[in-house]
Enzyme design. Structure first.
Site, mmCIF file in Angstrom:
data_model
loop_
_atom_site.group_PDB
_atom_site.id
_atom_site.type_symbol
_atom_site.label_atom_id
_atom_site.label_comp_id
_atom_site.label_asym_id
_atom_site.label_seq_id
_atom_site.Cartn_x
_atom_site.Cartn_y
_atom_site.Cartn_z
ATOM 1 N N ASP A 1 -35.588 20.165 80.051
ATOM 2 C CA ASP A 1 -34.660 20.694 79.063
ATOM 3 C C ASP A 1 -35.310 21.937 78.459
ATOM 4 O OD1 ASP A 1 -32.464 21.123 77.522
ATOM 5 O OD2 ASP A 1 -32.365 19.125 76.667
HETATM 6 C C1 BGC Z 1 -29.745 21.166 75.719
HETATM 7 C C2 BGC Z 1 -29.296 21.007 77.142
HETATM 8 C C3 BGC Z 1 -28.745 22.314 77.644
HETATM 9 C C4 BGC Z 1 -29.831 23.360 77.522
HETATM 10 C C5 BGC Z 1 -29.418 24.718 78.055
HETATM 11 C C6 BGC Z 1 -30.684 22.362 75.538
HETATM 12 O O1 BGC Z 1 -30.904 22.629 74.206
HETATM 13 O O2 BGC Z 1 -30.359 19.969 75.289
HETATM 14 O O3 BGC Z 1 -28.342 19.980 77.228
HETATM 15 O O4 BGC Z 1 -28.276 22.199 78.937
HETATM 16 O O5 BGC Z 1 -30.170 23.507 76.164
HETATM 17 O O6 BGC Z 1 -28.503 25.331 77.260
#
Ligand code: BGC
Length: 765
Positions: free
Chosen positions: A300
């Site tokens: 993530d």
């Molecule tokens: C989120 C993810 C997301 C990623 C990219 C993160 O903060 O937890 O679910 O896909 O950002 O935007």
């Protein structure tokens, strides 16, 4: 005769070679010897040409919010990223969108780097791209797997036309805590429903052929247990046992994997002391080994670096080492793989095989997407223009928006509204809001593009509608709305709203949360209507109780007062671009509401986590008058306000003849059927739900578990029979070692319109 056979054989030979030749051409898209190789072979050939640095480059993902279409970026991070791109040190970018920008970055990767490996372009296409569908929890309320699949298919179509080929969806995190802001992004609290929806969404995004330019790679996230954050506070610690992990958290991930999801994302939380990003048990032992998953895992955002704050990694280098050894294949925005992996290989802290394995997995998905055949296949300006916001996409968004609405209360059939001759007051800032219905996670959509409730209702011209805001929901900018800029004081427009409400036949009040009050980082400690809205509701009620309350929200709310006093309540979530049209159709009865709650609505935030598939405890019932020694609260009942699976209709459904045929010894099946009759006046849909209870087991089982559902469409007066089967698959469970087991014993089966149904029968096996 012999001669004739020889001639025939020669003809057959000519025919077959010709056929094989044309087939190869057809499938190879050209006559290149390389095209005949399997994807795995192609990956190996490419891998053998790559330097260690280039392999690590494939494992690096950068965010790309800078102007690629202008001159090359100068200075700072942007310049570094641009240089890395040219040097083949970037495998993927996220948040670059639109054909113009995607073409520009792809050009640098393909035309300026040594091996010209195309980028995979990721984006959070969560519930639509430009055209927005209902937030995922709302879609889940439809229980309509075809419509959910279609919604994902349309999101893939629209985003792929904008150059995107990988979505960070579906989020398949089960959550039982409505305080957590990201419940809006999942399918609710149940692993069975969640698994079916995970499968539908993956199939919708990826289609049958990933190499088409209308399908995109999906991503099952967040692996794992992100939805079990303590106290519902985002990113918080998760400490759960194996039984919950296997029986509640894993099933939708397994369903996504079985549906062929191409990627997984790990998560921000720690699980039992080890951050998910550095968690070898989760990523290598379970996902890659036990489940034999062959796609890749992306971290993530910055979650590799965050292992330092978690107190798991000493520094960035250590974090990279832990993440790679644990099985994280791609680094989203921590910059730690590009920075440290080479040194870590030199120091023998990470195994080169792990790097090869990660690179292989990433390249494979790129091949499957067809990016090596044509890196610009998603980059067609004409196609982008034609598809963005098309009628087909809007029609699908409208369809699922109607199906997502849940009718919570309808006393004296106040709904549907009459189409003529009614005087209506419409109250609430959300009633005219064209941004909030888009909800959270809709980065590419433009503000003010949703159809508001006022606009939707105005299409029905037989009634007079007078609007009054009543009170603002927020102050100032809405994009980063938090509890802090919710209006908690300004009631200056109450009087005006009361005047508008006083002499009408029906008051429609649109209240709830702003679209940005749920989502990532938006946890709440209260589940009440935010700001001054509860007071507004009560004040309007004092002058005209004939109220239809339309809720807009991204999570279950505590609305006890409304449930006691307001005659009609409609759960309309945040329904996306077509929101106002969908709400108007339901209020006027042109669509008969059919949604059922995918998450329990508590009476009080103090009951949370509250969920239907709870365990019984040793003291489940009041043992006698005045006893205190049983599992309960002193100040609130245990039951929810609205249970999981609950939702009304303008039709009335009567269940009868529940029949359970125990054929287990003969064919390992329990066959169940039930008749459902629409005894109302209008055609309607009912989600028939089947729950089981395993009465005793080596690991205690929940009091109810959903194990089947069927969506029946019934004309007025019509009866249909819903049929289900239970096998070991539905009756078994995971033990505390994560092993699937099936135990014979006594079971109950419940079939009805929500999780509180007592329509049950027992069987023994
Ligand atoms: C989120 C993810 C997301 C990623 C990219 C993160 O903060 O937890 O679910 O896909 O950002 O935007």
């Amino acid at each position: 005769m012999k001669k004739l056979i020889t001639v025939k054989l020669i003809f057959l030979y000519i025919f077959l070679t010709g056929f094989i030749f044309s087939c190869t051409k057809l499938f190879s898209n050209g006559n290149n010897a390389d095209d005949l190789k399997s994807i795995d072979q192609k990956v190996e050939i490419l891998l053998s040409k790559m330097t260690l640095e280039e392999k690590i480059g494939q494992m690096n993902q950068y965010n790309g919010f800078w102007d690629f279409t202008g001159p090359a970026p100068k200075g700072g991070h942007a310049e570094k990223k641009y240089e890395d791109l040219k040097n083949g040190l970037v495998g993927s970018m996220l948040n670059v969108r639109g054909v113009k920008d995607v073409t520009a970055v792809q050009k640098v990767a393909v035309e300026e780097s040594r091996l010209g490996i195309p980028l995979i372009i990721g984006f959070d296409v969560i519930h639509g791209y430009k055209t927005i569908s209902p937030i995922p929890i709302a879609e889940a309320a439809s229980w309509d797997l075809e419509a959910i699949k279609k919604s994902a298919e349309m999101a893939a179509l629209e985003s792929s036309a904008a150059g995107i080929n990988w979505t960070f969806a579906p989020m398949v995190d089960i959550s039982r805590d409505a305080r957590w802001g990201r419940v809006m992004e999942g399918a609710g609290e149940d692993p069975y429903l969640g698994s079916k929806i995970a499968e539908a969404r993956v199939n919708g995004f990826q289609g049958n052929d990933l190499s088409l330019n209308s399908t995109i790679a999906a991503c099952a996230k967040h692996f794992a247990a992100y939805g079990f954050a303590e106290g519902g506070r985002d990113y918080n610690t998760v400490d759960i046992g194996t039984s919950t992990l296997y029986n509640m958290v894993f099933p939708p991930f397994i369903a996504a994997k079985n549906a062929g999801v191409k990627t997984f994302m790990n998560s921000f939380n720690e699980l039992n002391g080890v951050p998910a990003t550095g968690n070898k048990y989760l990523q290598r032992d379970i996902l890659k080994e036990k489940w034999a998953y062959d796609g890749f895992i992306v971290s993530d955002w910055g979650s590799i670096t965050e292992m330092i704050s978690h107190g798991h990694a000493k520094d960035g280098q250590h974090a990279a080492e832990l993440a790679l050894n644990a099985g994280s294949d791609m680094d989203m925005e921590s910059y730690l793989y590009v920075k440290h992996l080479e040194d870590l290989v030199d120091d023998k802290k990470v195994d080169l095989n792990f790097i090869d394995d990660a690179t292989r997995r990433i390249l494979k998905v790129k091949y499957e997407l067809g990016l090596f055949d044509d890196p610009y296949k998603y980059c067609d300006l004409e196609r982008e223009k034609e598809i963005t916001g098309s009628k087909e996409i809007n029609d699908a968004a409208f369809d699922i928006a109607k199906k997502s609405i849940v009718l919570l209360k309808n006393k004296n059939n106040l709904l549907p509204l009459k189409k003529e001759g009614q005087k209506i007051a419409l109250i609430g800032a959300l009633a005219t809001d064209k941004t909030s219905p888009l909800g959270s996670w809709r980065i590419a959509a433009d503000d003010h593009t949703a159809v508001s409730v006022l606009e939707g209702l105005s299409q029905y011209t037989g009634n007079t509608i007078t609007y009054s805001k009543g009170a603002d929901l927020t102050y100032g900018k809405t994009e980063f709305v938090t509890e802090l800029n919710i209006n908690t004081t300004d009631k200056s427009e109450f009087t005006k709203a009361k005047e508008v409400a006083r002499n009408v036949d029906v008051v429609i009040m649109v209240l709830g949360e702003h679209g940005f009050q749920s989502g990532e980082g938006r946890s709440r400690t209260s589940l009440d209507l935010p700001g001054v809205q509860q007071e507004l509701l009560e004040e309007i009620f004092s002058v005209n109780p004939n109220i239809v309350l339309v809720l807009n929200n991204g999570r279950p709310l505590t609305i006890n007062w409304a449930d006691e006093n307001i005659p009609a309540i409609v759960e309309a979530w945040q329904l996306g671009t077509q929101s106002g049209h969908a709400i108007a159709q339901v209020l006027y009865g042109d669509y008969n509401p059919s949604g059922k709650l995918p998450m329990t609505f508590p009476r009080d935030v103090g009951q949370v986590p509250l969920y239907y598939n709870y365990k019984n405890t040793g003291r489940p019932n009041l043992p006698g008058p005045d006893s205190v020694f049983w599992s309960h609260y002193n100040d609130e009942v245990n039951t929810p306000l609205y249970p999981f699976g609950y939702g009304l209709s303008y039709s009335i459904f009567k269940y009868s003849n529940l029949s359970v045929t125990n054929n287990f010894e003969r064919n390992s099946k329990i066959e169940i059927s039930i008749a459902v009759k629409n005894i109302g006046d209008v055609e309607g849909k009912e989600v028939v739900q089947l729950y089981i209870r395993d009465k005793y087991a080596s690991i205690t089982r929940p009091v109810k578990e959903l194990r089947g559902f069927e969506l029946l469409n019934l004309k007025a007066g019509e009866t249909k029979v819903a049929k289900f089967e239970l096998t070991e698959k539905e009756l078994g469970f995971y033990d505390n070692q994560g092993k699937w087991i099936f135990e014979r014993g006594e079971f109950e089966v419940f079939v009805g319109g929500n999780s509180q149904t007592q329509n049950k029968k027992s069987f023994k096996i």
